[in-house]
Design an enzyme around this catalytic site. Structure first.
Site, PDB file in Angstrom:
ATOM      1  N   CYS A 145      -1.983   8.540   3.658  1.00 23.58           N
ATOM      2  CA  CYS A 145      -1.953   7.885   2.426  1.00 23.58           C
ATOM      3  C   CYS A 145      -3.145   8.139   1.576  1.00 23.58           C
ATOM      4  CB  CYS A 145      -1.654   6.457   2.405  1.00 23.58           C
ATOM      5  SG  CYS A 145      -2.814   5.564   3.446  1.00 23.58           S
ATOM      6  N   GLU A 171       0.908  -1.236   0.151  1.00 24.83           N
ATOM      7  CA  GLU A 171       0.113   0.061   0.001  1.00 24.83           C
ATOM      8  C   GLU A 171       0.867   1.419  -0.092  1.00 24.83           C
ATOM      9  OE1 GLU A 171      -1.180   3.115   1.426  1.00 24.83           O
ATOM     10  OE2 GLU A 171      -1.879   2.234   3.255  1.00 24.83           O
TER      11      GLU A 171
END
Length: 690
Positions: free
Chosen positions: A304, A265
């Site tokens: 993120c 990720e």
């Protein structure tokens, strides 16, 4: 940065069920308070035997977790959540040193605890109380049904190595740990150095609770060094961080050729798209601005999932800039999270601050224009409440950029991982879709519109480029969890630049830690392997009615076969009149005969189900407490007046509840007619005393 502070404590690791720190002569990387620059601790794994750590997980951890069922593991997560919930304030105090405000801590600490609660619940609701998961129905592979096949999931036999980013030291750890634990796979956590001390504090609370089996959780505080050298195809690595580091790890021989399961990720230039209808003054415009400012300033933009590209109609760029400026000026106070009134804290470290400033300068050099904020050190509220430039603190002003060229390469490729976003204008919906796709794959996008057609076009246009899309309008603006908040029920991850992997996603994320295997064999063998009765397997037609057996006495395959009961035209007519279901197939002979599916008037399917219950029920009080539903119902062969039916009921699946004095039993029910043709099939669900 190496330590220059004599006697500075090490952030400990927890390995092989013991706390470990390096030799006192070791010099480690220094960790500092993000707001004051005060040295807090040092970090090092020098001297730590990482091969032994992996082996301990594979042996002791696998063995101890293997003694538990999915439900038993899920209950331990619930217990763990309750323990951590009682220590939130202590974790908040520690986390404040990383620059996290109270709201940031609610996202990180409370969010992580919420993940444990969610998986503790979903694991018991959606998984069997066993160690094998069946994936889909059985496939009949022979004419007589003696050879069948299906897919099952079993846990991988290694360890789950979880390499986490600095921005969410608690949530980032627990959102990976929870599904691995339920799957039965031991976890080795490797947090990022700048905030690893927060993760270590959470692990300390977890270990002191004595809830977890031995070997199920280990913590490496410091460099992972040669950790991947000791992993192989039995193991899984889940990485969160930069795309550059992800690509470096992917190229490791044990990943590239050795078969390590690797999920990343990574960097993500997430977008928020303002719909053509969302003009200033509309609820959608207001919700959009609120979301954008929240994503710029929560965790000081170190998420993120933060909004990096704000894509709006070209004629509304200045409206958006003005609204963002007004909201930041009104609501955002930068400073030490321990000071009253502060809403945005420092970045995690001075190194991170330097990286973000460099990224913004690169974007300015590439054509971006500073619409709000500055790269200069801002005035902040210090811990004592005074205002001024904080010495040693990693503080930064929120920054909003605009771009004359919406297609400028830098805005779609360069990420400033801090309180930074760019506003770019689009011509029409197709242009907005094209600009969103230029991010080359993202974790999440928001579409703010109240126009269903615009929402359809935008979402279907960008969905393949994103792991998650939030549609924001006046109906969900107050209840939405927000652009930047992954929820444990849904997938967190994204294609392309975002890493190409998945985390979370409810039970999907548990299955990420398991191997799907096709098994083939006889119904008896597949029943033995899965613990679920399969059509064609042996039945036990004993002298005792299965409904007279407690959960402790009942066995898979216990069955009853009823006598035949004839269906008359009077029965059908009475049922039609009493229920009001006078559909012509049950009341009109000529119309029913004209229907290609029926020979004439036929019995209601629900009449047959009701009679089936009457044929298999044991009416006296006993272990069966309640019938709570039917699953997988199918009507196969019509039953005309004069036909007869019987039911065969077989104990198919037994699920004891860990916390109650009863469990669930699913019964395979088959209705057949006088010619042994299948009339209907369904599963009867009951609650049965232990």
């Amino acid at each position: 940065m190496t330590s220059t502070t004599v006697g500075l404590d090490f952030v400990p690791s927890f390995v092989q069920d013991a706390w470990w720190t390096p030799e006192t002569a070791t010099t480690g990387a220094e960790v500092r308070d993000a707001s004051t620059g005060e040295a807090l601790a040092q970090v090092s794994t020098e001297g730590l035997d990482l091969a032994a750590v992996v082996n301990y997980g594979r042996t002791v951890g696998q063995s101890e977790l293997g003694k538990l069922t999915f439900h038993q593991r899920a209950l331990k997560l619930k217990e763990l959540a309750q323990i951590l919930n009682g220590h939130r304030e202590a974790l908040y105090e520690i986390s404040h040193r990383s620059g996290a405000t109270k709201i940031d801590n609610m996202i990180d600490v409370d969010g992580g605890i919420g993940v444990l609660f969610t998986f503790g619940s979903k694991g018991r609701r959606e998984l069997p109380n066993s160690q094998v998961v069946i994936d889909g129905p059985a496939e009949v592979l022979s004419k007589d049904g003696s050879f069948i096949g299906e897919h099952i999931y079993t846990r991988i036999p290694g360890v789950a190595v979880q390499i986490n980013a600095f921005n969410f030291p608690v949530w980032g750890m627990l959102e990976k740990f929870a599904p691995a634990f339920i799957a039965g796979v031991p976890t080795i956590v490797k947090p990022a150095t700048p905030t690893g001390y927060v993760a270590a504090a959470a692990v300390k609370l977890i270990i002191e609770s004595n809830i977890l089996p031995a070997g199920s959780l280990q913590l490496i505080s410091g460099s992972a060094r040669d950790l991947l050298d000791h992993l192989d195809y039995r193991d899984a690595v889940a990485f969160t961080g930069s795309a550059a580091t992800a690509n470096k790890l992917k190229s490791h021989p044990n990943v590239a050729q050795g078969g390590i399961r690797f999920t990343a990720e990574a960097d993500s230039l997430n977008a928020a798209i303002l719909g053509p209808d969302a003009a200033p003054g509309t609820p959608e415009f207001d919700a959009f601005i609120k979301s954008l400012v929240t994503e710029m300033t929560a965790k000081a933009g170190q998420k993120c999932t933060s909004i990096r590209r704000t894509i709006v109609p070209k004629d509304r760029v200045q409206d958006v800039v003005a609204a963002v400026q007004a909201r930041i000026d009104e609501r955002v106070v930068v400073g030490d999270p321990r000071a009253e009134g502060v809403t945005m804290g420092a970045l995690a470290s001075l190194e991170q601050l330097a990286d973000v400033r460099t990224a913004v300068q690169d974007m300015l050099d590439a054509g971006g224009e500073l619409a709000y904020g500055s790269l200069d050190a801002p005035k902040v509220t210090r811990q004592d409440g005074s205002v001024g430039v904080a010495d040693g603190g990693a503080f930064m002003s929120p920054v909003l950029l605009t771009w004359a060229d919406a297609e400028a390469e830098a805005v779609h490729s360069r990420e400033a991982f801090g309180p930074v976003s760019s506003v770019i204008g689009y011509e029409d919906v197709d242009d907005a879709i094209r600009l969103a796709a230029m991010g080359s794959g993202s974790l999440v996008a928001t579409v703010a519109t109240n126009d269903p057609e615009a929402a359809r076009r935008l979402v279907t246009g960008i969905a393949a480029h994103h792991g998650r899309v939030l549609v924001l309008n006046r109906e969900d603006a107050r209840t939405s969890t927000g652009h930047g908040s992954p929820v444990p029920h849904l997938v967190h991850g994204g294609p392309g630049r975002a890493g190409g992997g998945e985390e979370l996603g409810g039970i999907r994320s548990v299955l990420h830690h398991m191997q799907r295997t096709a098994i083939q064999g006889s119904p008896n063998m597949l029943t033995a392997i899965t613990g679920v009765w399969h059509t064609g397997a042996d039945r036990n037609f004993g002298d005792v009615h299965p409904f007279r057996k407690s959960l402790a006495e009942l066995k898979i395959g216990d069955a009853i076969r009823s006598d035949l009961r004839q269906v008359t035209l009077e029965d059908i007519t009475e049922f039609a009149n009493s229920t009001g279901d006078t559909f012509y197939a049950h009341t009109n002979q000529a119309a029913a005969e004209a229907n290609p599916f029926f020979p004439g008037i036929v019995a209601h399917g629900y009449l047959l189900l009701a009679w089936g219950a009457g044929l298999f029920v044991e009416p006296a009080p006993g272990p069966v407490l309640a019938n709570y539903g039917l699953d997988n119902g199918r009507f196969v062969t019509p039953v005309a007046a004069g036909d007869s039916i019987r039911v065969t009921l077989t104990a198919k699946k037994i699920t004891p509840r860990e916390t109650d004095e009863y469990g669930e039993v699913a019964w395979d029910a088959v209705l057949t007619n006088q010619n042994d043709e299948i009339v209907a099939t369904y599963d009867v669900l009951t609650l049965v005393e232990k």
